[in-house]
Design a protein around this motif. Structure first.
Motif, PDB file in Angstrom:
ATOM      1  N   HIS A 187       0.835  -1.194   0.000  1.00  0.00           N
ATOM      2  CA  HIS A 187       0.000   0.000   0.000  1.00  0.00           C
ATOM      3  C   HIS A 187       0.871   1.244   0.000  1.00  0.00           C
ATOM      4  CE1 HIS A 187      -2.636   3.049   2.245  1.00  0.00           C
ATOM      5  NE2 HIS A 187      -2.996   3.015   0.981  1.00  0.00           N
ATOM      6  N   ILE A 188       0.539   2.168  -0.850  1.00  0.00           N
ATOM      7  CA  ILE A 188       1.210   3.469  -0.888  1.00  0.00           C
ATOM      8  C   ILE A 188       0.331   4.451  -0.122  1.00  0.00           C
ATOM      9  CG2 ILE A 188       1.971   5.353  -2.374  1.00  0.00           C
ATOM     10  CD1 ILE A 188       2.449   3.169  -4.539  1.00  0.00           C
ATOM     11  N   GLY A 189       0.892   5.071   0.889  1.00  0.00           N
ATOM     12  CA  GLY A 189       0.106   5.893   1.811  1.00  0.00           C
ATOM     13  C   GLY A 189      -0.294   7.238   1.263  1.00  0.00           C
ATOM     14  N   ILE A 190      -1.032   7.238   0.187  1.00  0.00           N
ATOM     15  CA  ILE A 190      -1.579   8.464  -0.387  1.00  0.00           C
ATOM     16  C   ILE A 190      -3.072   8.228  -0.571  1.00  0.00           C
ATOM     17  CG2 ILE A 190      -1.049   7.697  -2.758  1.00  0.00           C
ATOM     18  CD1 ILE A 190      -0.585  10.644  -3.475  1.00  0.00           C
ATOM     19  N   TYR A 191      -3.879   9.241  -0.237  1.00  0.00           N
ATOM     20  CA  TYR A 191      -5.328   9.076  -0.280  1.00  0.00           C
ATOM     21  C   TYR A 191      -5.982  10.227  -1.019  1.00  0.00           C
ATOM     22  CZ  TYR A 191      -4.310   5.999   3.683  1.00  0.00           C
ATOM     23  OH  TYR A 191      -3.793   5.020   4.493  1.00  0.00           O
ATOM     24  N   GLY A 192      -7.110   9.921  -1.633  1.00  0.00           N
ATOM     25  CA  GLY A 192      -7.959  10.952  -2.189  1.00  0.00           C
ATOM     26  C   GLY A 192      -9.348  10.826  -1.590  1.00  0.00           C
ATOM     27  N   TYR A 193      -9.968  11.946  -1.272  1.00  0.00           N
ATOM     28  CA  TYR A 193     -11.355  11.975  -0.815  1.00  0.00           C
ATOM     29  C   TYR A 193     -11.894  13.373  -1.031  1.00  0.00           C
ATOM     30  CZ  TYR A 193      -8.096  11.888   3.215  1.00  0.00           C
ATOM     31  OH  TYR A 193      -6.994  11.986   4.020  1.00  0.00           O
ATOM     32  N   ARG A 194     -13.192  13.495  -0.970  1.00  0.00           N
ATOM     33  CA  ARG A 194     -13.778  14.822  -0.999  1.00  0.00           C
ATOM     34  C   ARG A 194     -13.742  15.416   0.404  1.00  0.00           C
ATOM     35  NH1 ARG A 194     -15.889  11.671  -4.647  1.00  0.00           N
ATOM     36  NH2 ARG A 194     -16.271  12.449  -6.766  1.00  0.00           N
ATOM     37  N   ALA A 195     -13.707  16.731   0.459  1.00  0.00           N
ATOM     38  CA  ALA A 195     -13.583  17.385   1.762  1.00  0.00           C
ATOM     39  C   ALA A 195     -14.736  17.009   2.687  1.00  0.00           C
ATOM     40  CB  ALA A 195     -13.518  18.899   1.581  1.00  0.00           C
ATOM     41  N   GLY A 196     -15.933  16.794   2.115  1.00  0.00           N
ATOM     42  CA  GLY A 196     -17.071  16.420   2.940  1.00  0.00           C
ATOM     43  C   GLY A 196     -16.863  15.081   3.632  1.00  0.00           C
ATOM     44  N   PHE A 197     -16.310  14.104   2.897  1.00  0.00           N
ATOM     45  CA  PHE A 197     -16.063  12.802   3.529  1.00  0.00           C
ATOM     46  C   PHE A 197     -14.900  12.883   4.504  1.00  0.00           C
ATOM     47  CE2 PHE A 197     -14.229   8.541   3.847  1.00  0.00           C
ATOM     48  CZ  PHE A 197     -15.353   7.855   4.290  1.00  0.00           C
ATOM     49  N   LEU A 198     -13.928  13.709   4.201  1.00  0.00           N
ATOM     50  CA  LEU A 198     -12.809  13.905   5.123  1.00  0.00           C
ATOM     51  C   LEU A 198     -13.314  14.379   6.486  1.00  0.00           C
ATOM     52  CD1 LEU A 198      -9.782  14.235   5.784  1.00  0.00           C
ATOM     53  CD2 LEU A 198      -9.829  16.398   4.542  1.00  0.00           C
ATOM     54  N   LYS A 199     -14.229  15.333   6.477  1.00  0.00           N
ATOM     55  CA  LYS A 199     -14.800  15.821   7.733  1.00  0.00           C
ATOM     56  C   LYS A 199     -15.618  14.720   8.420  1.00  0.00           C
ATOM     57  CE  LYS A 199     -15.154  20.376   5.589  1.00  0.00           C
ATOM     58  NZ  LYS A 199     -16.092  21.352   4.970  1.00  0.00           N
ATOM     59  N   ARG A 200     -16.324  13.930   7.623  1.00  0.00           N
ATOM     60  CA  ARG A 200     -17.121  12.835   8.195  1.00  0.00           C
ATOM     61  C   ARG A 200     -16.225  11.788   8.834  1.00  0.00           C
ATOM     62  NH1 ARG A 200     -21.694   9.426   4.767  1.00  0.00           N
ATOM     63  NH2 ARG A 200     -22.417   8.117   6.513  1.00  0.00           N
ATOM     64  N   PHE A 201     -15.104  11.486   8.173  1.00  0.00           N
ATOM     65  CA  PHE A 201     -14.147  10.516   8.708  1.00  0.00           C
ATOM     66  C   PHE A 201     -13.697  10.933  10.104  1.00  0.00           C
ATOM     67  CE2 PHE A 201      -9.832   9.283   9.637  1.00  0.00           C
ATOM     68  CZ  PHE A 201      -9.723   7.974   9.223  1.00  0.00           C
ATOM     69  N   ALA A 202     -13.379  12.211  10.252  1.00  0.00           N
ATOM     70  CA  ALA A 202     -12.849  12.683  11.537  1.00  0.00           C
ATOM     71  C   ALA A 202     -13.881  12.589  12.654  1.00  0.00           C
ATOM     72  CB  ALA A 202     -12.364  14.119  11.391  1.00  0.00           C
ATOM     73  N   GLN A 203     -15.162  12.528  12.287  1.00  0.00           N
ATOM     74  CA  GLN A 203     -16.206  12.429  13.304  1.00  0.00           C
ATOM     75  C   GLN A 203     -16.500  10.984  13.703  1.00  0.00           C
ATOM     76  OE1 GLN A 203     -19.398  14.516  11.344  1.00  0.00           O
ATOM     77  NE2 GLN A 203     -18.526  16.544  11.772  1.00  0.00           N
ATOM     78  N   MET A 204     -15.968  10.023  12.930  1.00  0.00           N
ATOM     79  CA  MET A 204     -16.177   8.613  13.261  1.00  0.00           C
ATOM     80  C   MET A 204     -15.194   8.193  14.343  1.00  0.00           C
ATOM     81  SD  MET A 204     -16.887   6.701   9.601  1.00  0.00           S
ATOM     82  CE  MET A 204     -15.274   7.041   8.917  1.00  0.00           C
ATOM     83  N   PRO A 205     -15.627   7.396  15.309  1.00  0.00           N
ATOM     84  CA  PRO A 205     -14.690   6.929  16.332  1.00  0.00           C
ATOM     85  C   PRO A 205     -13.682   5.959  15.717  1.00  0.00           C
ATOM     86  CG  PRO A 205     -16.789   5.797  16.549  1.00  0.00           C
ATOM     87  CD  PRO A 205     -16.989   6.868  15.518  1.00  0.00           C
ATOM     88  N   PRO A 206     -12.457   5.930  16.230  1.00  0.00           N
ATOM     89  CA  PRO A 206     -11.488   4.950  15.725  1.00  0.00           C
ATOM     90  C   PRO A 206     -12.058   3.537  15.805  1.00  0.00           C
ATOM     91  CG  PRO A 206     -10.414   6.537  17.148  1.00  0.00           C
ATOM     92  CD  PRO A 206     -11.894   6.800  17.267  1.00  0.00           C
ATOM     93  N   GLY A 207     -11.840   2.759  14.752  1.00  0.00           N
ATOM     94  CA  GLY A 207     -12.383   1.413  14.698  1.00  0.00           C
ATOM     95  C   GLY A 207     -11.529   0.407  15.453  1.00  0.00           C
ATOM     96  N   ARG A 208     -12.120  -0.736  15.717  1.00  0.00           N
ATOM     97  CA  ARG A 208     -11.397  -1.809  16.422  1.00  0.00           C
ATOM     98  C   ARG A 208     -10.202  -2.281  15.613  1.00  0.00           C
ATOM     99  NH1 ARG A 208     -11.859  -7.355  15.983  1.00  0.00           N
ATOM    100  NH2 ARG A 208     -13.522  -7.030  14.474  1.00  0.00           N
ATOM    101  N   LEU A 209     -10.384  -2.484  14.303  1.00  0.00           N
ATOM    102  CA  LEU A 209      -9.285  -2.949  13.464  1.00  0.00           C
ATOM    103  C   LEU A 209      -8.197  -1.878  13.344  1.00  0.00           C
ATOM    104  CD1 LEU A 209     -11.396  -4.631  10.634  1.00  0.00           C
ATOM    105  CD2 LEU A 209     -10.194  -5.769  12.512  1.00  0.00           C
TER     106      LEU A 209
END
Length: 258
Positions: A187-209
């Motif tokens: 895996h190459i540690g580069i990501y693409g997302y829309r800013a809206g999903f980026l903000k949503r990601f930060a609101q999700m609690p860290p997952g078990r995995l």
């Protein structure tokens, strides 16, 4: 793949990295590592390039580099969480395509940065990333090399520090070499997302995995979202995580300019 869409690049830069403290400011060819990464982002043709820093010394190192700096909190759980704060500071609308270029990738090819932005648009996935074949058995067993298991539709099934998939029959006899076949991806540690999903990601609690593997992208998969994957269009050398990586990067730069 069609031409890359309009996009921005955001570079998370945490000063106190656990394996290489002060990493963004470590010198590579006499210049801070983060400056090399910023130049790669600018070369890719991004509309804007931001560095999400947590230390004023990082901002100072980027003076005159042509990038903008967002001063973010020190206590973010991951680089993506840091970029969510950067998105708020930058004021991007929810549809803005954001490429997350890690702050330890001084050799990131411009074509790879553009490819992530294009893949995000074309796939319809919430996130996009890149991978490249693993060619040495040492990399397969190295926990610092993140392995990616891909579905037939191109999406990521799982990311792991473990050697996955495990070739059961072949490794019963010999674990000193990779069996034949193009089965393993780094895996190459580069990501693409829309800013809206980026903000949503930060609101999700860290997952078990995510907590088990210390891999933030697993938060997205565990929550049921898609991560589209493409092979990097150009070689994407490993980043700088350790003092030994820094020595290798120095040697690479010397060879490139020798």
């Amino acid at each position: 793949m069609s031409a890359a869409p309009d996009f921005v690049v955001a570079i998370p830069a945490r000063h106190d990295a656990s394996r290489l403290p002060g990493k963004p400011l470590r010198l590579l060819a006499g210049e801070p590592l983060v400056l090399h990464v910023a130049r790669r982002a600018l070369a890719a043709g991004a509309r804007e390039v931001w560095v999400a820093a947590d230390d004023a010394r990082i901002a100072e190192a980027l003076n005159g580099a042509g990038v903008r700096v967002a001063m973010t909190a020190r206590d973010h759980a991951s680089g993506t969480d840091r970029l969510a704060e950067c998105a708020r500071i930058a004021g991007w609308d929810d549809d803005t395509v954001v490429v997350n270029l890690q702050g330890d990738e001084p050799f990131a090819p411009a074509a790879g940065i553009r490819a992530v932005a294009a893949l995000l648009r074309e796939s319809g996935a919430e996130m996009a990333t890149l991978a490249t074949p693993i060619e040495a058995v040492e990399s397969l067993f190295d926990p610092n090399t993140v392995k990616l298991v891909q579905a037939s539709n191109g999406d990521a099934l799982y990311f792991s520090r473990a050697p996955l998939p495990w070739p059961r029959d072949a490794f019963l006899d010999d674990r000193s070499r990779l069996p034949d076949g193009d089965h393993w991806l780094r895996h190459i540690g580069i990501y693409g997302y829309r800013a809206g999903f980026l903000k949503r990601f930060a609101q999700m609690p860290p997952g078990r995995l995510e907590r088990i593997e210390s891999l933030e992208q697993l938060r997205v998969l565990e929550a049921g979202f898609r991560i589209a994957v493409a092979r990097t269009p150009e070689p994407f050398p490993a980043g700088v995580d350790t003092p030994e990586d820094l020595v290798r990067a120095e040697a690479r730069l010397a060879a490139d300019h020798g």
